[in-house]
Design a protein around this motif. Sequence first.
Motif, mmCIF file in Angstrom:
data_model
loop_
_atom_site.group_PDB
_atom_site.id
_atom_site.type_symbol
_atom_site.label_atom_id
_atom_site.label_comp_id
_atom_site.label_asym_id
_atom_site.label_seq_id
_atom_site.Cartn_x
_atom_site.Cartn_y
_atom_site.Cartn_z
ATOM 1 N N ILE A 52 6.581 -20.578 -15.532
ATOM 2 C CA ILE A 52 6.613 -22.036 -15.697
ATOM 3 C C ILE A 52 7.949 -22.572 -15.199
ATOM 4 O O ILE A 52 9.009 -22.085 -15.605
ATOM 5 C CB ILE A 52 6.437 -22.416 -17.182
ATOM 6 C CG1 ILE A 52 5.107 -21.867 -17.713
ATOM 7 C CG2 ILE A 52 6.516 -23.924 -17.367
ATOM 8 C CD1 ILE A 52 4.990 -21.937 -19.222
ATOM 9 N N ASP A 53 7.900 -23.561 -14.316
ATOM 10 C CA ASP A 53 9.132 -24.163 -13.807
ATOM 11 C C ASP A 53 8.942 -25.658 -13.627
ATOM 12 O O ASP A 53 7.857 -26.113 -13.246
ATOM 13 C CB ASP A 53 9.528 -23.512 -12.472
ATOM 14 C CG ASP A 53 10.958 -23.859 -12.075
ATOM 15 O OD1 ASP A 53 11.873 -23.569 -12.860
ATOM 16 O OD2 ASP A 53 11.155 -24.416 -10.985
ATOM 17 N N LYS A 54 9.988 -26.406 -13.892
ATOM 18 C CA LYS A 54 9.889 -27.860 -13.834
ATOM 19 C C LYS A 54 10.034 -28.404 -12.410
ATOM 20 O O LYS A 54 9.828 -29.594 -12.174
ATOM 21 C CB LYS A 54 10.932 -28.507 -14.743
ATOM 22 C CG LYS A 54 12.369 -28.237 -14.350
ATOM 23 C CD LYS A 54 13.332 -28.892 -15.349
ATOM 24 C CE LYS A 54 14.779 -28.632 -14.993
ATOM 25 N NZ LYS A 54 15.706 -29.252 -15.973
ATOM 26 N N TYR A 81 3.078 -22.316 -12.675
ATOM 27 C CA TYR A 81 2.994 -23.697 -13.143
ATOM 28 C C TYR A 81 4.222 -24.430 -12.612
ATOM 29 O O TYR A 81 5.334 -24.206 -13.088
ATOM 30 C CB TYR A 81 2.999 -23.768 -14.672
ATOM 31 C CG TYR A 81 1.687 -23.440 -15.346
ATOM 32 C CD1 TYR A 81 0.977 -24.427 -16.033
ATOM 33 C CD2 TYR A 81 1.155 -22.151 -15.317
ATOM 34 C CE1 TYR A 81 -0.221 -24.129 -16.672
ATOM 35 C CE2 TYR A 81 -0.025 -21.850 -15.938
ATOM 36 C CZ TYR A 81 -0.716 -22.834 -16.613
ATOM 37 O OH TYR A 81 -1.915 -22.534 -17.241
ATOM 38 N N HIS A 82 4.013 -25.315 -11.611
ATOM 39 C CA HIS A 82 5.105 -26.117 -11.073
ATOM 40 C C HIS A 82 5.091 -27.510 -11.704
ATOM 41 O O HIS A 82 4.083 -27.945 -12.252
ATOM 42 C CB HIS A 82 4.975 -26.251 -9.557
ATOM 43 C CG HIS A 82 5.172 -24.957 -8.825
ATOM 44 N ND1 HIS A 82 6.295 -24.188 -8.952
ATOM 45 C CD2 HIS A 82 4.368 -24.294 -7.942
ATOM 46 C CE1 HIS A 82 6.200 -23.107 -8.190
ATOM 47 N NE2 HIS A 82 5.026 -23.146 -7.580
ATOM 48 N N SER A 124 7.073 -27.909 -24.051
ATOM 49 C CA SER A 124 7.376 -28.866 -25.116
ATOM 50 C C SER A 124 7.502 -28.200 -26.481
ATOM 51 O O SER A 124 7.992 -28.810 -27.436
ATOM 52 C CB SER A 124 6.303 -29.954 -25.170
ATOM 53 O OG SER A 124 5.011 -29.395 -25.362
ATOM 54 N N GLY A 125 7.047 -26.948 -26.602
ATOM 55 C CA GLY A 125 7.158 -26.259 -27.883
ATOM 56 C C GLY A 125 6.818 -24.792 -27.759
ATOM 57 O O GLY A 125 5.964 -24.399 -26.956
ATOM 58 N N GLU A 136 2.103 -31.190 -19.647
ATOM 59 C CA GLU A 136 0.954 -31.663 -18.890
ATOM 60 C C GLU A 136 -0.285 -30.778 -19.065
ATOM 61 O O GLU A 136 -1.364 -31.265 -19.351
ATOM 62 C CB GLU A 136 1.305 -31.757 -17.394
ATOM 63 C CG GLU A 136 2.474 -32.679 -17.087
ATOM 64 C CD GLU A 136 2.187 -34.134 -17.410
ATOM 65 O OE1 GLU A 136 0.999 -34.525 -17.396
ATOM 66 O OE2 GLU A 136 3.155 -34.891 -17.671
ATOM 67 N N ALA A 137 -0.106 -29.487 -18.889
ATOM 68 C CA ALA A 137 -1.246 -28.575 -18.926
ATOM 69 C C ALA A 137 -1.595 -28.165 -20.350
ATOM 70 O O ALA A 137 -0.875 -28.479 -21.312
ATOM 71 C CB ALA A 137 -0.935 -27.331 -18.082
ATOM 72 N N LYS A 138 -2.710 -27.448 -20.485
ATOM 73 C CA LYS A 138 -3.120 -26.948 -21.794
ATOM 74 C C LYS A 138 -2.167 -25.871 -22.284
ATOM 75 O O LYS A 138 -1.522 -25.178 -21.499
ATOM 76 C CB LYS A 138 -4.539 -26.380 -21.701
ATOM 77 C CG LYS A 138 -5.620 -27.423 -21.429
ATOM 78 C CD LYS A 138 -6.998 -26.762 -21.377
ATOM 79 C CE LYS A 138 -8.085 -27.802 -21.126
ATOM 80 N NZ LYS A 138 -9.430 -27.169 -21.064
#
Length: 467
Positions: A202-204, A232-233, A238-239, A254-256
């Motif tokens: 996961i990367d922002k 995941y771009h 968030s938690g 954004e994603a599940k």
Amino acid sequence: MAHYDLLAIGTGPAGQKAAVQAAKLGKKVGIIERKEVVGGVCINTGTIPSKSLREAVLYLSGFRQRSLYGAGYRLKHTITIEDLAFRANHVIKNEIQIVENQMARNHVDMLYGSASFVDPHRLEIRHSSGTAEHTADFIVIAVGTEPARPADVPFDDDRVIDTDGLLRLQRIPESIVIVGGGVIGTEYASILAALGVPVVLIDKRPRLLEFVDAEIIDALQRQMQEIGVTLYHNEEVSGIKTQADGLVHVSLQEAKAITATTLMYAVGRVGASDGLGLERVGLTADARGRLAVNEHFQTAVPHIYAAGDIIGFPALASTSMQQGRHAACHAFGQPDRTDTALLPYGIYSIPEISMVGRTEEELTLANVPFGVGIARYREIARGQLIGDDTGMLKLLFHRQTLEVLGVHAIGEGATELIHIGQAVMAYRGKIDYFIDTVFNYPTLAECYKVAALDGINRLPRPWPPHE
């Protein structure tokens, strides 16, 4: 109490080379290490362990041979964390001995304990056996960095780990989420995927490693996805919660939400400057614990230098070594030069990538007229022999002068191959050199000739003068 010409704080690459260089100049030198073993992050938790892990995975999984012998080929069917740690521990032990022998050979005093400034020329060293104070004409701060561990991330060093924690696990993760697509996150994601572990990275940012040539990164991302990395771009976590069933629950903006048995938090590192007493000498670290330096690695206090990861980007072992050496030379009035425009970057993902010079994006923004030449490993006999049919070497050159402006590589041996281009660029060489030179056959070095011919054949005729 002893007085030294130079004291280095930290036995990582920067501290080692600063100490040895000063000793070679006939100076009295001491080097301080707060842990029980020398080598810093590079040898003990970072560069050497991660690259040892990579080699163990590539060997035991048979990954390098799969294009020749099939996707199911595997040297060892059941691979344990002990198998992976064996190679790392062997290499770490040898590297520690090499550093200790190097210090002894050069008569560098090893001082164990946590150092802090008493005044600009005096350091207090605290050890379990007591406290000592030493003074020095010059001091090099080379304490490196530590993984960032935000308070809202529930680290337990089992299910939720930082980037130093993988080889301390009792088992290979059944699945893993890696938060952060920087160099470390990218390397570990591809290494674990090659082992067969399901990986979510996961990367922002919109793509991995934005400082690397976009075409090379596109190729890297495709190959990572092929071996089992889910990317995941433009996404943020968030938690993070650990659950009673042994899984880690990861909420995304954004994603599940996703779950895995392990989460590695790989978003940045912070300078290990806490406890140095910098305020006593008028120095202040930034919000990430890093120190600002000039081109000679002097801090705001001229006789106090800083080198290595503590000063930030590029934070590579190779650059840290040169920074430490440069600092020692400058301190004692010896000429030294570091060509920061030609620093090679090596990223040990699977496949590995490397680069030197400028990217297409940089040249485009600077309105430089450039040409591109590409050689693919599948066109090179050596590529077929080693079973790498996806590797690539890319040359960027000035369309009028033919001067080489950048070299970018992905594939087996990329981090070795890059140095040929680096040497040619250091002397402002042109792609003519590669066209006129005979390379051993079969070697990956042939890629340079193929790429140079590809590049010049793309230019409109008549070609620029061929000298």
